[in-house]
Enzyme design. Structure first.
Site, PDB file in Angstrom:
ATOM      1  N   CYS A 114     -14.282  -2.032 -36.010  1.00 19.14           N
ATOM      2  CA  CYS A 114     -14.058  -0.753 -36.721  1.00 19.14           C
ATOM      3  C   CYS A 114     -12.952  -0.848 -37.773  1.00 19.14           C
ATOM      4  O   CYS A 114     -12.830   0.055 -38.604  1.00 19.14           O
ATOM      5  CB  CYS A 114     -13.746   0.361 -35.736  1.00 19.14           C
ATOM      6  SG  CYS A 114     -15.086   0.668 -34.595  1.00 19.14           S
ATOM      7  N   HIS A 250     -10.466   5.985 -39.899  1.00 17.07           N
ATOM      8  CA  HIS A 250     -11.675   5.569 -39.189  1.00 17.07           C
ATOM      9  C   HIS A 250     -12.036   6.699 -38.218  1.00 17.07           C
ATOM     10  O   HIS A 250     -11.167   7.250 -37.548  1.00 17.07           O
ATOM     11  CB  HIS A 250     -11.418   4.263 -38.433  1.00 17.07           C
ATOM     12  CG  HIS A 250     -12.494   3.952 -37.437  1.00 17.07           C
ATOM     13  ND1 HIS A 250     -13.833   3.953 -37.789  1.00 17.07           N
ATOM     14  CD2 HIS A 250     -12.441   3.688 -36.108  1.00 17.07           C
ATOM     15  CE1 HIS A 250     -14.542   3.677 -36.706  1.00 17.07           C
ATOM     16  NE2 HIS A 250     -13.725   3.520 -35.680  1.00 17.07           N
ATOM     17  N   ASN A 280     -18.993   7.718 -34.730  1.00 16.84           N
ATOM     18  CA  ASN A 280     -18.250   6.519 -35.121  1.00 16.84           C
ATOM     19  C   ASN A 280     -19.240   5.496 -35.678  1.00 16.84           C
ATOM     20  O   ASN A 280     -20.022   4.923 -34.927  1.00 16.84           O
ATOM     21  CB  ASN A 280     -17.527   5.978 -33.874  1.00 16.84           C
ATOM     22  CG  ASN A 280     -16.758   4.703 -34.144  1.00 16.84           C
ATOM     23  OD1 ASN A 280     -16.888   4.091 -35.196  1.00 16.84           O
ATOM     24  ND2 ASN A 280     -15.957   4.295 -33.179  1.00 16.84           N
TER      25      ASN A 280
HETATM   26  N1  ACO Z   1     -20.408  12.800 -20.688  1.00 16.75           N
HETATM   27  C1  ACO Z   1     -19.874  13.339 -19.559  1.00 16.75           C
HETATM   28  N2  ACO Z   1     -18.899  12.736 -18.859  1.00 16.75           N
HETATM   29  C2  ACO Z   1     -18.468  11.543 -19.301  1.00 16.75           C
HETATM   30  C3  ACO Z   1     -18.990  10.924 -20.450  1.00 16.75           C
HETATM   31  C4  ACO Z   1     -19.999  11.607 -21.148  1.00 16.75           C
HETATM   32  N3  ACO Z   1     -20.573  11.100 -22.276  1.00 16.75           N
HETATM   33  N4  ACO Z   1     -18.368   9.741 -20.644  1.00 16.75           N
HETATM   34  C5  ACO Z   1     -17.463   9.625 -19.650  1.00 16.75           C
HETATM   35  N5  ACO Z   1     -17.527  10.699 -18.831  1.00 16.75           N
HETATM   36  C6  ACO Z   1     -16.751  10.977 -17.639  1.00 16.75           C
HETATM   37  C7  ACO Z   1     -16.210   9.734 -16.985  1.00 16.75           C
HETATM   38  O1  ACO Z   1     -17.180   9.144 -16.139  1.00 16.75           O
HETATM   39  C8  ACO Z   1     -15.052  10.295 -16.212  1.00 16.75           C
HETATM   40  O2  ACO Z   1     -15.538  10.872 -15.027  1.00 16.75           O
HETATM   41  P1  ACO Z   1     -14.712  10.754 -13.632  1.00 16.75           P
HETATM   42  O3  ACO Z   1     -13.403  11.447 -13.901  1.00 16.75           O
HETATM   43  O4  ACO Z   1     -15.602  11.452 -12.662  1.00 16.75           O
HETATM   44  O5  ACO Z   1     -14.557   9.288 -13.394  1.00 16.75           O
HETATM   45  C9  ACO Z   1     -14.518  11.415 -17.096  1.00 16.75           C
HETATM   46  O6  ACO Z   1     -15.596  11.718 -17.996  1.00 16.75           O
HETATM   47  C10 ACO Z   1     -13.287  11.033 -17.888  1.00 16.75           C
HETATM   48  O7  ACO Z   1     -13.485   9.745 -18.486  1.00 16.75           O
HETATM   49  P2  ACO Z   1     -12.466   9.141 -19.508  1.00 16.75           P
HETATM   50  O8  ACO Z   1     -12.969   7.828 -20.006  1.00 16.75           O
HETATM   51  O9  ACO Z   1     -11.083   9.163 -18.908  1.00 16.75           O
HETATM   52  O10 ACO Z   1     -12.529  10.255 -20.683  1.00 16.75           O
HETATM   53  P3  ACO Z   1     -11.667  10.383 -21.978  1.00 16.75           P
HETATM   54  O11 ACO Z   1     -11.064  11.718 -22.055  1.00 16.75           O
HETATM   55  O12 ACO Z   1     -10.751   9.200 -22.165  1.00 16.75           O
HETATM   56  O13 ACO Z   1     -12.783  10.334 -23.132  1.00 16.75           O
HETATM   57  C11 ACO Z   1     -13.617   8.717 -24.719  1.00 16.75           C
HETATM   58  C12 ACO Z   1     -13.608   9.190 -23.259  1.00 16.75           C
HETATM   59  C13 ACO Z   1     -14.217   9.820 -25.553  1.00 16.75           C
HETATM   60  C14 ACO Z   1     -14.457   7.448 -24.800  1.00 16.75           C
HETATM   61  C15 ACO Z   1     -12.185   8.443 -25.184  1.00 16.75           C
HETATM   62  O14 ACO Z   1     -11.503   7.660 -24.240  1.00 16.75           O
HETATM   63  C16 ACO Z   1     -12.114   7.719 -26.516  1.00 16.75           C
HETATM   64  O15 ACO Z   1     -12.474   8.243 -27.553  1.00 16.75           O
HETATM   65  N6  ACO Z   1     -11.588   6.472 -26.518  1.00 16.75           N
HETATM   66  C17 ACO Z   1     -11.347   5.732 -27.737  1.00 16.75           C
HETATM   67  C18 ACO Z   1     -12.593   5.240 -28.382  1.00 16.75           C
HETATM   68  C19 ACO Z   1     -12.206   4.418 -29.601  1.00 16.75           C
HETATM   69  O16 ACO Z   1     -11.310   4.791 -30.338  1.00 16.75           O
HETATM   70  N7  ACO Z   1     -12.780   3.270 -29.789  1.00 16.75           N
HETATM   71  C20 ACO Z   1     -12.251   2.390 -30.829  1.00 16.75           C
HETATM   72  C21 ACO Z   1     -13.089   2.282 -31.963  1.00 16.75           C
HETATM   73  S1  ACO Z   1     -14.680   1.723 -31.525  1.00 16.75           S
HETATM   74  C22 ACO Z   1     -14.867   0.094 -32.030  1.00 16.75           C
HETATM   75  O17 ACO Z   1     -13.939  -0.573 -32.394  1.00 16.75           O
HETATM   76  C23 ACO Z   1     -16.196  -0.513 -31.853  1.00 16.75           C
END
Ligand code: ACO
Length: 323
Positions: A114, A250, A280
């Protein structure tokens, strides 16, 4: 007299098919509400079966060339930032060169996930500033949907397909009148590879693999590293970060963008966000957002613009330019 790399034009392309959060909730256990609240994403574009990364890249490049008023023959350098190349080799840039009918110069891909567009822009700027090449197409293009595990709700809801491109042109400093790429900052910490990677590859599994991410750990790293890059690139150029006209981030997560804005004491109105309609798109997201803001008249010639990104590697970086 030094040579500046000026953005002569930009263009973007999004595939026609739109996948909404409700569409996704039929594939995995998720909801429109969860995706919007946690990420800001409402929908994303998905490439057609017969559309390859190079096809998206060519459409964005053609739009950028038209905006700049140049023909493919005027280009002597093509850099494509992509994580989803058409083939293992040759580079997607070589395929784009052939499809555009560019006959001369160099073409190669850059892989920084990214952060790829920031890496590609910085690389092209250095080639242009050295005088080695005169006009570059810098493209971020992805068919990220092809490396998603469509059973993993933690990743498949985040990404989309698309391409964006800049035409970068070498100009004598006096002619550029302050326009062009001013500074860039590229970083990588390979120790953090486990946070975000693809579980396959040519030399390991002979398969493409799927995106694996410890989302919450990536999230925790993101705000600090992105802020560090933005602060450095501005301070090193002698620019007060609050004096920039626009921030083009990004588009990974609206909450990360808001966190950076708060940490750096910026105004939310300074930030170009396309995440709601595109998700993204990895290396494509920065040029797509930049072009949207040029197209709707927000970014004007002479504006000071700060680009930032973070992705697999982990890689992160920023670039400061005058539009
Ligand atoms: N729908 C419903 N629930 C979900 C989903 C979904 N799509 N995805 C995860 N959950 C659940 C999880 O299973 C978890 O459930 P649990 O508490 O029962 O275990 C709960 O939601 C919380 O999960 P987290 O991973 O802690 O959620 P978070 O608030 O961190 O959000 C997210 C997840 C959106 C992925 C976030 O962490 C994020 O945006 N991270 C950064 C992503 C990023 O910047 N990537 C870098 C660029 S990408 C690249 O380089 C290719």
């Amino acid at each position: 007299m030094s040579i500046k790399a000026v953005i002569a034009g930009c263009g973007g392309y999004l595939p026609a098919t739109v996948m909404t959060n409700d569409d996704l909730s039929k594939l995995v256990d998720t909801s429109d509400e969860w995706i919007r609240e946690r990420t800001g994403i409402r929908e994303r574009h998905i490439a057609a079966e017969d559309e390859k990364t190079s096809d998206l890249a060519v459409k964005a490049a053609e739009a950028a060339l038209a905006a700049a008023g140049y023909a493919p023959q005027d280009i002597d350098l093509i850099i494509v930032a992509t994580t989803t190349p058409d083939l293992t080799f040759p580079s997607t840039a070589a395929i784009v060169q052939a499809k555009l009918g560019v006959a001369a110069g160099a073409a190669f891909d850059i892989q920084a996930v990214c952060t790829g567009f920031i890496y590609a822009l910085s690389t092209a700027e250095k080639f242009i500033a050295s005088g080695q090449y005169k006009r570059a197409l810098v493209i971020g293009a992805e068919t990220f949907s092809r490396i998603l595990d469509w059973t993993d709700r933690g990743t498949c809801v985040l990404f989309g397909d698309g391409a964006g491109a800049f035409v970068l042109e070498g100009m004598e400093e006096a002619e550029a009148g302050g326009r062009g790429v001013i500074n860039s900052y590229l970083r990588c910490d390979g120790q953090l590879v486990d946070l975000l990677y693809v579980d396959g590859g040519v030399s390991s599994t002979q398969t493409t693999g799927h995106v694996r991410m410890q989302g919450n750990k990536v999230f925790r790293e993101a705000v600090n590293r992105i802020s560090e890059a933005m602060e450095w690139v501005a301070a090193d150029a002698g620019v007060d970060i609050r004096s920039v006209d626009w921030v083009v981030p990004h588009q990974a997560n609206e909450r990360i963008i808001r966190g950076v804005v708060k940490k750096l004491d910026l105004e939310p109105e300074q930030v170009i966000s396309t995440i709601a309609g595109q998700g993204n798109t990895s290396a494509a997201s920065i040029p797509l957002a930049y072009c949207q803001a040029v197209g709707d008249g927000r970014i004007k010639p002479g504006d000071l613009v700060l680009l930032e990104g973070m992705g697999g590697g982990l890689t992160w970086g920023a670039a400061l330019l005058r539009a």
